[in-house]
Design a protein around this motif. Structure first.
Motif, PDB file in Angstrom:
ATOM      1  N   ARG A 169      54.821  38.618 -62.760  1.00 62.63           N
ATOM      2  CA  ARG A 169      55.316  39.494 -61.685  1.00 62.63           C
ATOM      3  C   ARG A 169      54.850  38.945 -60.348  1.00 62.63           C
ATOM      4  N   ARG A 183      63.917  36.237 -61.999  1.00 65.25           N
ATOM      5  CA  ARG A 183      64.844  37.357 -61.832  1.00 65.25           C
ATOM      6  C   ARG A 183      64.476  38.111 -60.555  1.00 65.25           C
ATOM      7  N   ASP A 195      64.435  41.302 -58.955  1.00 67.58           N
ATOM      8  CA  ASP A 195      64.571  42.754 -59.066  1.00 67.58           C
ATOM      9  C   ASP A 195      64.677  43.414 -57.687  1.00 67.58           C
ATOM     10  N   ARG A 196      63.926  42.887 -56.736  1.00 73.38           N
ATOM     11  CA  ARG A 196      64.003  43.370 -55.353  1.00 73.38           C
ATOM     12  C   ARG A 196      63.973  42.142 -54.445  1.00 73.38           C
ATOM     13  N   LEU A 245      63.102  46.675 -65.615  1.00 76.85           N
ATOM     14  CA  LEU A 245      63.185  46.443 -64.185  1.00 76.85           C
ATOM     15  C   LEU A 245      61.904  46.909 -63.500  1.00 76.85           C
ATOM     16  N   LEU A 246      61.512  46.202 -62.452  1.00 76.23           N
ATOM     17  CA  LEU A 246      60.343  46.598 -61.684  1.00 76.23           C
ATOM     18  C   LEU A 246      60.651  47.843 -60.862  1.00 76.23           C
ATOM     19  N   HIS A 268      63.551  48.686 -57.797  1.00 75.78           N
ATOM     20  CA  HIS A 268      64.544  47.616 -57.884  1.00 75.78           C
ATOM     21  C   HIS A 268      65.796  48.033 -57.116  1.00 75.78           C
ATOM     22  N   ASP A 282      69.043  46.730 -57.830  1.00 78.81           N
ATOM     23  CA  ASP A 282      70.287  46.535 -58.575  1.00 78.81           C
ATOM     24  C   ASP A 282      69.996  46.674 -60.064  1.00 78.81           C
ATOM     25  N   ARG A 332      71.605  45.390 -62.385  1.00 84.18           N
ATOM     26  CA  ARG A 332      71.919  44.103 -63.002  1.00 84.18           C
ATOM     27  C   ARG A 332      71.537  42.992 -62.016  1.00 84.18           C
ATOM     28  N   PRO A 333      70.235  42.685 -61.923  1.00 88.84           N
ATOM     29  CA  PRO A 333      69.792  41.711 -60.921  1.00 88.84           C
ATOM     30  C   PRO A 333      70.225  40.288 -61.258  1.00 88.84           C
ATOM     31  N   ARG A 388      73.816  37.139 -63.934  1.00 88.23           N
ATOM     32  CA  ARG A 388      73.323  38.511 -63.863  1.00 88.23           C
ATOM     33  C   ARG A 388      72.732  38.913 -65.211  1.00 88.23           C
ATOM     34  N   PRO A 408      68.774  44.335 -68.015  1.00 85.89           N
ATOM     35  CA  PRO A 408      67.543  44.534 -68.802  1.00 85.89           C
ATOM     36  C   PRO A 408      67.662  45.684 -69.799  1.00 85.89           C
TER      37      PRO A 408
END
Length: 279
Positions: free
Chosen positions: A8, A63, A65-66, A218-219, A222, A224, A226-227, A266, A269
């Motif tokens: 992370r 990935r 996430d943000r 997902l964190l 987030h 989206d 679908r990041p 994309r 998760p």
């Protein structure tokens, strides 16, 4: 057995430069492979001059996430005095002696000043900054000028990424995960001014990067469901593109990178792997 470590990467600021110069330091939109392998090497306690060994064989994916926001820092260097660096004390015996005398006479009106100079003994000059020949004041670049040097530095603000490294040796991945939990050196998100926040390591998981990034939840916060993810692939994979961030060596005098290939995709998760986050 193929295994993957989840990492992370979150913090107030991140900066993952593909190229950098003294007066301009850019950042890519996501953590680079070179930056993440460097973070792992630091956690393991490696020196920059050491060969990368099996770390160079790690397959990489990340990935977003943000994704965060790209921001520019207005930065000036070279104007005014600077704190004395430890290496100044080691390489300049006269300055070290003057600094010691200054500390011993803290109540003196001349505390901290070199003889016949207006520059404090505990102050030094960073790279490319020299004392003015007339006043002793520290100025940047041209020794006849007095202006500071304006530099451009880009960062990603308020971003959170999930990086993953894969290897066929699960023992190596276990050592990486343990080192990220118990780092031997300080860790940062691309640059020393960007410390990470909260939990970094998220365990060792059987399977490939694709499997692990899909399984990881997902964190928080987030943007989206679908990041986007960028995953390393063999050269000339259809739909892939080349990027120049495969580390060869981090040696300060001959730091080198090579090209590699990755695809953007994309990911949805499934949250089979939950995060045990420590703020």
């Amino acid at each position: 057995m193929t295994a993957t470590a989840l990492i992370r990467l979150a913090g107030p600021l991140q900066s993952w430069g593909a190229s950098a110069h003294f007066d301009r330091r850019d950042t890519t939109s996501r953590p680079t492979k070179s930056g993440v392998i460097g973070l792992i090497a630091a956690a393991l306690g490696h020196d920059r001059t050491e060969p990368l060994g099996p770390l160079a064989e790690l397959r990489y994916g990340v990935r977003a996430d943000r994704p965060g926001t790209r921001i520019r820092d207005y930065h000036i260097v070279g104007a005014g005095p600077y704190p004395l660096r430890p290496r100044d004390l080691i390489t300049d015996p006269k300055r070290a002696e003057a600094a010691q005398l200054a500390m011993e006479h803290e109540t003196s009106p001349a505390f901290g000043y070199l003889t016949a100079s207006s520059v404090p003994a505990w102050y030094g000059a960073p790279k490319e900054v020299a004392p003015d020949p007339h006043t002793g004041a520290l100025i940047s670049g041209n020794p006849t000028g007095r202006n500071g040097m304006i530099t451009t530095r880009w960062y990603i603000a308020d971003a959170a990424f999930v990086a993953a490294v894969q290897h066929k040796d699960s023992g190596l991945i276990d050592r990486i995960t343990h080192a990220l939990d118990h780092p031997k050196r300080l860790l940062w998100l691309g640059r020393k001014s960007c410390p990470p926040t909260g939990t970094i390591a998220a365990g060792t998981h059987a399977g490939t990067i694709e499997d692990t990034l899909t399984a990881a939840a997902l964190l928080p916060n987030h943007t989206d469901p679908r990041p986007w993810a960028w995953i390393e692939t063999p050269p000339h994979t259809p739909g892939g593109h080349k990027t120049n961030d495969q580390p060869i060596t981090y040696h300060p005098q001959r730091r080198t990178h090579a090209p590699r290939w990755e695809t953007r995709t994309r990911i949805t998760p499934t949250a089979r792997i939950e995060w045990d986050l420590i703020p």
